[in-house]
Design an enzyme around this catalytic site. Structure first.
Site, PDB file in Angstrom:
ATOM      1  CE  LYS A 168      -6.866  64.881 -21.107  1.00 23.95           C
ATOM      2  NZ  LYS A 168      -5.384  64.951 -21.072  1.00 23.95           N
ATOM      3  NE  ARG A 211       1.579  71.236 -19.479  1.00 27.75           N
ATOM      4  CZ  ARG A 211       0.788  70.166 -19.476  1.00 27.75           C
ATOM      5  NH1 ARG A 211      -0.192  70.063 -20.363  1.00 27.75           N
ATOM      6  NH2 ARG A 211       0.967  69.198 -18.604  1.00 27.75           N
ATOM      7  CG  ASP A 234      -4.603  64.578 -14.891  1.00 26.32           C
ATOM      8  OD1 ASP A 234      -3.640  65.361 -14.745  1.00 26.32           O
ATOM      9  OD2 ASP A 234      -4.670  63.747 -15.814  1.00 26.32           O
ATOM     10  NE  ARG A 291      -4.758  71.136 -13.965  1.00 28.38           N
ATOM     11  CZ  ARG A 291      -4.862  70.036 -14.699  1.00 28.38           C
ATOM     12  NH1 ARG A 291      -4.468  68.871 -14.210  1.00 28.38           N
ATOM     13  NH2 ARG A 291      -5.360  70.086 -15.922  1.00 28.38           N
TER      14      ARG A 291
HETATM   15  C1  S3P Z   1      -1.010  61.578 -18.925  1.00 26.93           C
HETATM   16  C2  S3P Z   1      -0.120  61.656 -17.888  1.00 26.93           C
HETATM   17  C3  S3P Z   1      -0.175  62.684 -16.838  1.00 26.93           C
HETATM   18  C4  S3P Z   1      -1.520  63.388 -16.792  1.00 26.93           C
HETATM   19  C5  S3P Z   1      -2.015  63.745 -18.152  1.00 26.93           C
HETATM   20  C6  S3P Z   1      -2.148  62.515 -19.031  1.00 26.93           C
HETATM   21  C7  S3P Z   1      -0.843  60.530 -19.940  1.00 26.93           C
HETATM   22  O1  S3P Z   1       0.815  63.650 -17.098  1.00 26.93           O
HETATM   23  O2  S3P Z   1      -1.433  64.550 -15.999  1.00 26.93           O
HETATM   24  O3  S3P Z   1      -3.278  64.403 -18.100  1.00 26.93           O
HETATM   25  O4  S3P Z   1      -1.783  60.305 -20.739  1.00 26.93           O
HETATM   26  O5  S3P Z   1       0.217  59.902 -19.963  1.00 26.93           O
HETATM   27  P1  S3P Z   1       2.330  63.482 -16.534  1.00 26.93           P
HETATM   28  O6  S3P Z   1       2.922  62.313 -17.172  1.00 26.93           O
HETATM   29  O7  S3P Z   1       3.026  64.756 -16.934  1.00 26.93           O
HETATM   30  O8  S3P Z   1       2.180  63.359 -15.050  1.00 26.93           O
END
Ligand code: S3P
Length: 470
Positions: free
Chosen positions: A27, A141, A338, A369
Site C-alpha cells: 500500500k 484523525r 500496522d 486500535r
Molecule cells: C504509512 C505510514 C504509517 C502506517 C500507514 C502507512 C506510510 O503511518 O501506519 O499505514 O505509507 O507512510 P504513520 O506514518 O502515521 O505511522
C-alpha cells in the site's frame, strides 16, 4: 463524505491452510508510485499496484490534479488480488514537478490517511487551493502533525476543529525550505515534508529520531532526485534538493508485508498448515512482526531473496508453530506499527503472556486500535489489559473461546485480525462490517477460504459453509 452499507462477516474454526497465497501489492509503495509518477515527466508504468480503495483514492486525486492515471487497458472487470497482480500494468503520465492543476471538486480521500497526508505535502507547495475530506474514520484523525511543518513552508490550512478533515489547503507560491525534527515517529509526516520539498527551492531536511519506513526516499532516488541521509546524534537527517526533474520509468510494487501478516498468523495458528506466500516486500523498516514472530517460535523460511526496484523481496514459507508469549520492546513499534492487531491475535493463542510496549500511536490509526483490540479480545474470552501505552495479552495456549461480534469501526486491520482469530476459536467470531477490508486487501476472505479448502472436503467447504463468509 464517503459512506457504505455495513456488510457483516464471520469466521469459524478452520482446518490447516495449504498451498500458495498471493497477497496484494504494498500500500505504501503503491501510493508513492502514483504520486511521484504524476510529478514525473513522461510515462511511469506500475506493475503489481495495490488496487484497494485507499490507492484508488490516490489515483482519483492525481487525476483531479491533472495527471493521466490509467488502469490496465485490456481489463474492465473488478480489481483482483491473485497471481495475476504482477501482470497488470498501470500507466501514469506525469505533469512535472510544480505544475499540478487546481482540482475542481473536493478531493475525497475515503479511509486513507496516507493519501491525505502525503498529498497535503504536495499541494502545500503548489500555488493552488484545494479541499479534502474522507470517511467517518478519516475525519477523526489528527492533521496538526502535517499542517504545522507545512505551514512553516508557507502553506495555509483551515481544518474542522482546528486539526481535522474536512481541510482546505492554500498552497504557497513562495515555498520555503525547512529543517524539521519529527516530534512523532511517522513516515507519513516525513513523506509529506519531503514531497512538499519537491517544489521548493533549496534543501528540505527532515530529522527522524526514530527510523521509519523509507519508501519515499527510495523512490525519489530511483526517479533521479538527490536525497542524502546523514546520521546525526539526533537520528537520521534526510535531505532533498528541491525542484528536480523526476524521471518516469517502470516501478514493480512488491507484495505488502502488512497484508501478508494476516495469512502468516492464520497459518502459524492452524495446526498442520504449510503455505507459501510469494513476493513479499521485506524492507528492513517494515519487518518487526517477523522478528517478533521468530522470537515467539514461528517456523518461517525465506526463499528466492532478491531486490525489486531497490526493495528486498522474498517468498515466505510458513508452517504451523507452537508460539510462546514475548515482551515486544517499544523501539520496535515503528517497524511493525500496522501489525500489532494481528500480533495480538497470535498472542491470544500463544502459551504465556505477550506485552507490546509503547503503542501510543495505535490510538490514532484508522480506529483507536489499542482500545479496539482490548475490547474485541476481551469479548472473545481472552484476558487482555491496556497498561498505559502497553497492550498485554494473556495467551490461552491454544483455542480462544470466541463467540462474539466485534465492532470494526471502519478499520480494515481490526476486521481482518478478528476474522483470523475466528479461524482458531471454539465458537465463530463475527465482525459488524467487513467493507473496510477492501481498502488494503481486496479478496481477503476468498484467499483464506481457498487456502483452507483442500482440508475442508470435496465441495471446498465443511458442512457447506465457507470458513469465512456472511
Ligand atoms: C504509512 C505510514 C504509517 C502506517 C500507514 C502507512 C506510510 O503511518 O501506519 O499505514 O505509507 O507512510 P504513520 O506514518 O502515521 O505511522
Amino acid at each position: 463524505m464517503t459512506t457504505t452499507t455495513p456488510t457483516p462477516m464471520r469466521a469459524r474454526q478452520a482446518g490447516p491452510l495449504t498451498g500458495t497465497i498471493s497477497i496484494p501489492g504494498d500500500k505504501s509503495i503503491s501510493h508513492r508510485a502514483l504520486m511521484l509518477g504524476a510529478l514525473a515527466v513522461g510515462r511511469t508504468t506500475v506493475t503489481g499496484l495495490l488496487e484497494g480503495h485507499d490507492v484508488l483514492a490516490t489515483a482519483a486525486a492525481m487525476r483531479a490534479l491533472g495527471a493521466r492515471v490509467e488502469p490496465p487497458q485490456s481489463e474492465t472487470g473488478e480489481p483482483k488480488s491473485d497471481g495475476d497482480r504482477l501482470k497488470r500494468t498501470w500507466t501514469v503520465d506525469g505533469v512535472g514537478v510544480g505544475t499540478l492543476l487546481e482540482p475542481e471538486a473536493v478531493l475525497d480521500m475515503g479511509n486513507s490517511g496516507t493519501s491525505t497526508r502525503l498529498l497535503a505535502g504536495l499541494l502545500a507547495t503548489h500555488p493552488i487551493t484545494s479541499f479534502m475530506t474522507g470517511d467517518a474514520s478519516l475525519v477523526r484523525r489528527p492533521m496538526a502533525r502535517i499542517t504545522k511543518p507545512l505551514t512553516d513552508m508557507g502553506a495555509t490550512f483551515l481544518c474542522r476543529s482546528g486539526t481535522r478533515l474536512p481541510m482546505a489547503i492554500v498552497g504557497t507560491d513562495r515555498p520555503a525550505p525547512i529543517s524539521y525534527r519529527l516530534p512523532v515517529a511517522s513516515a507519513q509526516v516525513k513523506s509529506a515534508i519531503l514531497l512538499a520539498g519537491l517544489n521548493t527551492p533549496g534543501i528540505t531536511t527532515v530529522i527522524e529520531p526514530v527510523a521509519t519506513r523509507d519508501h519515499t526516499e527510495h523512490m525519489l532516488q530511483h526517479m533521479g532526485a538527490t536525497v542524502t541521509v546523514d546520521s546525526t546524534p539526533d537520528g537520521n537527517a534526510i535531505s532533498l534538493v528541491g525542484q528536480p526533474d523526476l524521471i518516469a520509468g517502470p516501478i514493480a510494487v512488491p507484495g505488502d508485508i502488512s497484508s501478508a501478516a494476516f495469512p502468516i498468523v492464520a497459518a502459524l495458528c492452524r495446526p498442520g498448515s504449510n503455505v507459501r506466500i510469494p513476493d513479499v516486500g521485506l524492507n528492513e523498516r517494515r519487518i518487526g512482526l517477523l522478528t517478533t514472530l521468530a522470537e515467539m517460535g514461528a517456523d518461517i523460511t525465506y526463499e528466492n531473496r532478491r531486490l525489486q526496484a531497490g526493495e528486498p523481496v522474498a517468498d515466505l514459507v510458513v508452517r504451523a508453530s507452537a508460539l510462546t508469549g514475548v515482551d515486544v520492546p517499544p523501539d520496535r513499534a515503528a517497524t511493525m506499527i500496522d501489525e500489532y492487531p494481528i500480533l495480538a491475535v497470535a498472542a491470544a493463542s500463544a502459551t504465556g503472556t505477550t506485552r507490546m510496549r509503547g503503542l501510543a500511536e495505535l490510538r490514532v490509526k484508522e480506529s483507536d486500535r489499542l482500545s479496539a483490540m482490548a475490547t474485541g479480545l476481551g469479548a472473545c474470552g481472552v484476558t487482555v489489559r491496556v497498561e498505559g501505552d502497553d497492550l498485554v495479552v494473556v495467551g490461552t495456549g491454544g483455542k480462544v473461546p470466541g463467540g462474539a461480534t466485534v465492532t470494526t469501526d471502519l478499520d480494515h486491520r481490526i476486521a481482518m485480525s478478528f476474522l483470523v482469530l475466528g479461524l482458531s476459536a471454539a465458537a465463530p467470531v463475527a465482525i459488524d462490517d467487513a467493507t473496510a477490508i477492501d481498502t488494503s486487501f481486496p479478496g481477503f476472505a476468498e484467499l483464506i477460504n481457498r487456502a483452507c479448502r483442500q482440508a475442508e472436503g470435496e465441495d471446498g467447504t465443511l458442512d457447506g459453509r465457507e470458513v469465512i463468509g456472511p
